[in-house]
Design a protein around this motif. Structure first.
Motif, PDB file in Angstrom:
ATOM      1  N   UNK A  15       0.833  -1.206   0.000  1.00  0.00           N
ATOM      2  CA  UNK A  15       0.000   0.000   0.000  1.00  0.00           C
ATOM      3  C   UNK A  15       0.867   1.256   0.000  1.00  0.00           C
ATOM      4  N   UNK A  16       1.971   1.261   0.756  1.00  0.00           N
ATOM      5  CA  UNK A  16       2.876   2.415   0.763  1.00  0.00           C
ATOM      6  C   UNK A  16       3.545   2.587  -0.592  1.00  0.00           C
ATOM      7  N   UNK A  17       3.881   1.490  -1.260  1.00  0.00           N
ATOM      8  CA  UNK A  17       4.479   1.577  -2.596  1.00  0.00           C
ATOM      9  C   UNK A  17       3.493   2.196  -3.573  1.00  0.00           C
ATOM     10  N   UNK A  18       2.188   1.873  -3.433  1.00  0.00           N
ATOM     11  CA  UNK A  18       1.171   2.481  -4.287  1.00  0.00           C
ATOM     12  C   UNK A  18       1.086   3.982  -4.043  1.00  0.00           C
ATOM     13  N   UNK A  19       1.200   4.412  -2.782  1.00  0.00           N
ATOM     14  CA  UNK A  19       1.146   5.840  -2.467  1.00  0.00           C
ATOM     15  C   UNK A  19       2.343   6.579  -3.053  1.00  0.00           C
ATOM     16  N   UNK A  20       3.516   5.942  -3.022  1.00  0.00           N
ATOM     17  CA  UNK A  20       4.700   6.576  -3.602  1.00  0.00           C
ATOM     18  C   UNK A  20       4.582   6.691  -5.114  1.00  0.00           C
ATOM     19  N   UNK A  21       3.840   5.783  -5.740  1.00  0.00           N
ATOM     20  CA  UNK A  21       3.673   5.810  -7.191  1.00  0.00           C
ATOM     21  C   UNK A  21       2.667   6.869  -7.627  1.00  0.00           C
ATOM     22  N   UNK A  22       1.883   7.383  -6.705  1.00  0.00           N
ATOM     23  CA  UNK A  22       0.885   8.397  -7.036  1.00  0.00           C
ATOM     24  C   UNK A  22       1.560   9.720  -7.392  1.00  0.00           C
ATOM     25  N   UNK A  23       0.911  10.494  -8.249  1.00  0.00           N
ATOM     26  CA  UNK A  23       1.475  11.814  -8.536  1.00  0.00           C
ATOM     27  C   UNK A  23       1.321  12.736  -7.334  1.00  0.00           C
ATOM     28  N   UNK A  24       2.299  13.580  -7.144  1.00  0.00           N
ATOM     29  CA  UNK A  24       2.240  14.555  -6.061  1.00  0.00           C
ATOM     30  C   UNK A  24       1.583  15.819  -6.602  1.00  0.00           C
ATOM     31  N   UNK A  25       0.459  16.193  -5.996  1.00  0.00           N
ATOM     32  CA  UNK A  25      -0.263  17.387  -6.418  1.00  0.00           C
ATOM     33  C   UNK A  25       0.324  18.656  -5.810  1.00  0.00           C
TER      34      UNK A  25
END
Length: 174
Positions: A8-18
């Motif tokens: 789940x943390x890896x998925x959050x890191x893969x998200x774009x930073x707004x």
């Protein structure tokens, strides 16, 4: 299939930073300036103290030394408080606010941007006084040590990021 916390943390890191920022209290006096100020204050105190000492008012000489010591301590406390910081990161699924106090202790708040609103406390004469992120029962004040203009800039960035998160971000397929 049960996903681990690491996945789940890896998925959050893969998200774009707004939106992402690191806020620190501003101090206009650096270490070199501090040294110069202390030398000037010490020299003036010594000269004035010597004048009183020569006039026979020897207790005043000690008071001048105490003044220099108090000024030194006040600057050291100010420099120590400048070690505080706030790290804010907004992604489509998470707002992370990490506050680090001058002693290095960290406190982190995590909120869902879809359920978060940014409250602005405005004063008619002084402008934007407080920014608070509210999500359900949690409220986090951000940018409390910033100047009004910097707080307004932070509010614009956070408002835009929250609007982007609520609108949804188009993602490309991996």
């Amino acid at each position: 299939m049960d996903r681990t916390a690491t996945d789940r943390l890896a998925d959050l890191d893969a998200e774009p930073t707004l939106y992402q920022t690191s806020l620190r209290p501003h101090r206009s006096l650096d270490q070199r300036g501090f040294l110069i100020v202390m030398i000037i204050v010490g020299a003036i105190s010594l000269v004035c103290g010597m004048a009183f000492l020569l006039m026979g008012a020897w207790p005043v000489f000690g008071m001048f030394g105490l003044d220099v010591l108090l000024i030194y301590v006040a600057f050291r406390v100010s420099f120590r408080s400048a070690r505080a910081r706030e790290d804010i990161r907004v992604t489509p699924s998470l707002i992370s606010v990490r506050k680090v106090d001058p002693a290095g202790r960290a406190d982190e708040a995590r909120m869902n941007p879809l359920w978060t609103r940014l409250d602005k406390e405005l004063h008619e004469d002084f402008g934007l006084q407080r920014l608070t992120l509210h999500s359900r029962r949690e409220a986090v004040v951000v940018g409390g040590f910033l100047h009004t203009a910097q707080r307004e800039e932070l509010a614009e960035g956070l408002s835009a990021a929250l609007a982007d998160a609520k609108r949804g971000v188009a993602r490309s397929a991996p």
